[in-house]
Design a protein around this motif. Structure first.
Motif, PDB file in Angstrom:
ATOM      1  N   SER A 165      54.538 -41.273  14.766  1.00 31.99           N
ATOM      2  CA  SER A 165      55.516 -42.100  15.475  1.00 31.99           C
ATOM      3  C   SER A 165      56.936 -41.852  14.992  1.00 31.99           C
ATOM      4  CB  SER A 165      55.201 -43.595  15.301  1.00 31.99           C
ATOM      5  OG  SER A 165      53.993 -43.957  15.920  1.00 31.99           O
TER       6      SER A 165
ATOM      7  N   ASP B 163      53.732 -41.150  20.030  1.00 36.90           N
ATOM      8  CA  ASP B 163      53.952 -42.186  21.040  1.00 36.90           C
ATOM      9  C   ASP B 163      55.433 -42.420  21.319  1.00 36.90           C
ATOM     10  OD1 ASP B 163      54.480 -43.295  18.554  1.00 36.90           O
ATOM     11  OD2 ASP B 163      53.670 -45.272  19.069  1.00 36.90           O
ATOM     12  N   LYS B 164      56.311 -41.646  20.654  1.00 33.36           N
ATOM     13  CA  LYS B 164      57.755 -41.769  20.870  1.00 33.36           C
ATOM     14  C   LYS B 164      58.306 -40.373  21.189  1.00 33.36           C
ATOM     15  CE  LYS B 164      58.104 -45.674  17.666  1.00 33.36           C
ATOM     16  NZ  LYS B 164      58.060 -46.673  18.747  1.00 33.36           N
ATOM     17  N   GLU B 165      58.947 -40.257  22.330  1.00 30.97           N
ATOM     18  CA  GLU B 165      59.375 -38.942  22.812  1.00 30.97           C
ATOM     19  C   GLU B 165      60.314 -38.249  21.836  1.00 30.97           C
ATOM     20  OE1 GLU B 165      61.157 -36.921  26.905  1.00 30.97           O
ATOM     21  OE2 GLU B 165      61.466 -39.062  26.523  1.00 30.97           O
TER      22      GLU B 165
ATOM     23  N   LEU C 138      57.525 -34.775  16.179  1.00 32.74           N
ATOM     24  CA  LEU C 138      57.176 -33.855  17.265  1.00 32.74           C
ATOM     25  C   LEU C 138      58.034 -32.598  17.196  1.00 32.74           C
ATOM     26  CD1 LEU C 138      56.621 -36.312  20.261  1.00 32.74           C
ATOM     27  CD2 LEU C 138      54.888 -35.150  18.877  1.00 32.74           C
TER      28      LEU C 138
ATOM     29  N   TRP D  16      53.523 -35.653  23.758  1.00 32.84           N
ATOM     30  CA  TRP D  16      54.043 -37.015  23.821  1.00 32.84           C
ATOM     31  C   TRP D  16      53.237 -37.799  24.838  1.00 32.84           C
ATOM     32  CZ3 TRP D  16      58.024 -38.850  27.725  1.00 32.84           C
ATOM     33  CH2 TRP D  16      58.289 -40.215  27.552  1.00 32.84           C
TER      34      TRP D  16
ATOM     35  N   ASN E 183      53.348 -41.388  26.442  1.00 36.44           N
ATOM     36  CA  ASN E 183      54.190 -42.568  26.578  1.00 36.44           C
ATOM     37  C   ASN E 183      53.322 -43.803  26.826  1.00 36.44           C
ATOM     38  OD1 ASN E 183      56.086 -44.499  27.164  1.00 36.44           O
ATOM     39  ND2 ASN E 183      57.123 -43.324  28.764  1.00 36.44           N
TER      40      ASN E 183
END
Length: 207
Positions: free
Chosen positions: A16, A44-46, A51, A63, A65
């Motif tokens: 995250s 879960d966070k762009e 990432l 990702w 969402n």
């Protein structure tokens, strides 16, 4: 056989945030003889820096969402599908701030690890470093454990302690514990990959 198509344990990492523990796993996987490699990172966070770390390391970054799913169950089904698509044998939580559903935990039973910045079972949940300071403990530390359906309650694999100094702040204590996490997590993954961990009730036997 090249490292690209080798038969090392395939690891999926859920993230995250910044991904410093992910980086520790990526660095470990790059060392000769390490028996595992990260094949996918799901966040879960762009805009999660983790990432970006994955992409920089040549690892698939996905990702998912949460707003695209009606509930936690639907989200975790998609999460499991993403991991299965990459034939993941072990799931590592690295700063993943969602509580996994029971269905997900059961689907990957005995194959999910988490690292937590306290000496569990002391101070589970959020802000364990602050909890440690508030309670005046003399030793804090980090724990790697199997994930069950509770919060930071699964069987303990490895622990390591750090002394709490009288002038510690939450930030200074967190930094020292984080350094321990970066050492402990890759070692726990190594033990798992080498088949040296046996679950015996609430105990983990290390061979």
């Amino acid at each position: 056989m090249t490292r690209a198509d080798d038969d090392r344990l395939r690891v999926g990492v859920l993230v995250s945030g910044r991904g410093s523990n992910l980086q520790a796993l990526l660095d470990a996987a790059a060392r000769p003889g390490y028996p595992a490699r990260v094949v996918v990172v799901v966040g879960d966070k762009e805009q999660a820096p983790a990432l970006a770390r994955a992409r920089a390391g040549g690892v698939a970054a996905v990702w998912l969402n949460p707003k695209d799913f009606g509930d936690r169950v639907a989200y975790d089904v998609a999460l499991g599908r993403a991991l299965d698509e990459h034939r993941v044998g072990l799931v590592c939580l690295a700063g993943f701030m969602r509580i996994l559903t029971g269905g997900f935990v059961r689907a990957f039973s005995g194959r999910i690890l988490n690292v937590h910045p306290s000496l569990l079972p002391a101070f589970p949940g959020l802000h364990p470093q602050r909890q440690a300071l508030d309670h005046g403990v003399k030793l804090a530390g980090a724990t790697v454990h199997f994930v069950d359906e509770g919060v930071d309650s699964g069987p303990i694999i490895l622990q390591s302690s750090v002394a709490v100094d009288a002038d510690d702040t939450e930030e200074s204590l967190s930094a020292r514990i984080l350094a321990v996490e970066h050492r402990l997590y890759p070692e726990a993954v190594r033990l798992f990959a080498e088949g040296r961990l046996t679950l015996a009730g609430r105990k983990v036997l290390v061979r």
